[in-house]
Design an enzyme around this catalytic site. Structure first.
Site, mmCIF file in Angstrom:
data_model
loop_
_atom_site.group_PDB
_atom_site.id
_atom_site.type_symbol
_atom_site.label_atom_id
_atom_site.label_comp_id
_atom_site.label_asym_id
_atom_site.label_seq_id
_atom_site.Cartn_x
_atom_site.Cartn_y
_atom_site.Cartn_z
ATOM 1 N N LYS A 91 0.856 -1.199 0.000
ATOM 2 C CA LYS A 91 0.000 0.000 0.000
ATOM 3 C C LYS A 91 0.889 1.245 0.000
ATOM 4 C CE LYS A 91 -3.809 -2.381 2.186
ATOM 5 N NZ LYS A 91 -4.316 -2.899 3.460
ATOM 6 N N GLN A 100 -4.933 -2.178 9.785
ATOM 7 C CA GLN A 100 -4.704 -3.452 9.114
ATOM 8 C C GLN A 100 -5.218 -4.608 9.972
ATOM 9 O OE1 GLN A 100 -3.488 -3.825 5.942
ATOM 10 N NE2 GLN A 100 -3.933 -5.992 6.165
ATOM 11 N N ASP A 105 -11.343 2.178 4.169
ATOM 12 C CA ASP A 105 -11.605 0.745 4.004
ATOM 13 C C ASP A 105 -13.110 0.488 3.823
ATOM 14 O OD1 ASP A 105 -9.572 -1.155 3.910
ATOM 15 O OD2 ASP A 105 -9.208 -1.092 6.070
HETATM 16 N N1 GUN Z 1 -6.646 -7.442 5.985
HETATM 17 C C1 GUN Z 1 -6.938 -8.153 4.869
HETATM 18 N N2 GUN Z 1 -7.589 -7.377 3.987
HETATM 19 C C2 GUN Z 1 -7.713 -6.153 4.552
HETATM 20 C C3 GUN Z 1 -8.290 -4.921 4.127
HETATM 21 O O1 GUN Z 1 -8.835 -4.783 3.024
HETATM 22 N N3 GUN Z 1 -8.200 -3.888 5.011
HETATM 23 C C4 GUN Z 1 -7.626 -4.001 6.221
HETATM 24 N N4 GUN Z 1 -7.607 -2.951 7.014
HETATM 25 N N5 GUN Z 1 -7.079 -5.128 6.653
HETATM 26 C C5 GUN Z 1 -7.126 -6.196 5.814
#
Ligand code: GUN
Length: 293
Positions: free
Chosen positions: A52, A96, A119
């Site tokens: 990211k 996350q 998100d």
């Molecule tokens: N863990 C796995 N996929 C995601 C996601 O799309 N967002 C977040 N914050 N954690 C994740």
């Protein structure tokens, strides 16, 4: 059979975002800023957050990572979230997942300011999505919708079968695919662990979205000739063929299913890259205050 090239589509969208960021900078507006909270040392989470960060750099966003040990208390994590809620230099952030067991995921998500919840996990955003109001769409479903649209895959009147009912993929994608618009309008069946005669249902799918979290679950006997296959799964398995000793596989038995279908998204190089790009798009929307004032 056509491969849905997630890498190519993601690159196209990133170029479009970078153009928008350049325009902002030329107008003396600071670039969008995405932050991530990372708790603990989970290797997959570290990889996701690093990619990211790399993607932010590529499009000209500012990014920052706030790292905390797995021993952080729930109270301190809620304080960290509140700190980012109040930081006017940060447009959006993610926490996350997964979080350590002693921390309530629901509490953490509900503590995020919905305006910064890029998100799209906060109940306010989930509810607004359900009510067809402007909201941040969860990144994976948003990425899948754009994948289908940019590949000109017909969805109207098609039978879309979704495998998996998670809050972040299966449930929202089933809603988006049934929406009354040109790039959706599918008839949707949502299958889950208690679904009976699964194969009978998947064999009816014109579009099959596998988000079940089980490696190679979808086999060719479950797929109709000419179907469109979207593979959301990402599983790291041991491999003697790679330098790292690992390789990624999806929820779909690509080797055999690809012989039968019309389109298929590969793993890696499919949905995963679209998820990151969708997060960037949400962050751009946050910076421009497109969803909330
Ligand atoms: N863990 C796995 N996929 C995601 C996601 O799309 N967002 C977040 N914050 N954690 C994740």
């Amino acid at each position: 059979m056509n491969i849905i090239d997630g890498k190519l589509i993601a690159e196209q969208i990133k170029t479009e975002i970078a153009t928008e960021v350049r325009k902002m900078i030329d107008s003396d507006i600071r670039p969008p800023h995405l932050a991530a909270i990372l708790v603990g040392e989970d290797p997959a989470s570290q990889t996701y957050v690093a990619s990211k960060e790399r993607s932010c750099k590529e499009v000209g966003f500012t990014s920052s990572i706030y790292r905390y040990p797995a021993t952080i208390s729930e109270k301190d994590l809620l304080l960290a979230v509140d700190f980012l809620n109040k930081d006017e230099e940060i447009d959006g952030f993610i926490v996350q997942m997964p979080l350590p067991n002693h921390i309530s995921v629901e509490k953490v998500i509900e503590s995020i300011d919905p305006k910064k919840d890029v998100d799209g996990f906060h109940p306010i955003n989930a509810g607004r999505m359900l009510a067809n109001l402007p909201s941040y769409l969860p990144a994976t479903p948003y990425g899948i919708m754009q994948m289908l649209e940019r590949c000109n895959i017909e969805t109207e009147g098609k039978h879309c079968v979704v495998l998996g009912r998670s809050n972040i993929v299966g449930t929202p994608i089933s809603i988006l695919m049934s929406r009354n618009n040109k790039h959706a309008n599918s008839t949707v069946t949502l299958c889950h662990s208690k679904t009976k005669d699964l194969e009978k249902i998947t064999l009816q799918a014109d579009i099959l979205i596998a988000a079940i979290g089980k490696p190679l679950f979808v086999t060719s006997n479950m797929v109709k000739e000419g179907a469109v296959i979207i593979d959301v799964g990402i599983h790291r398995v041991i491999s003697s063929e790679t330098k790292s000793g690992f390789r990624l596989i999806g929820d779909v038995d690509f080797l055999n299913v690809s012989k039968k279908c019309s389109y298929i998204s590969p793993v890696p190089g499919g949905v995963g890259l679209m998820t990151i790009v969708a997060l960037l798009q949400n962050t751009l929307k946050a910076a421009r205050k497109e969803i909330y004032q």
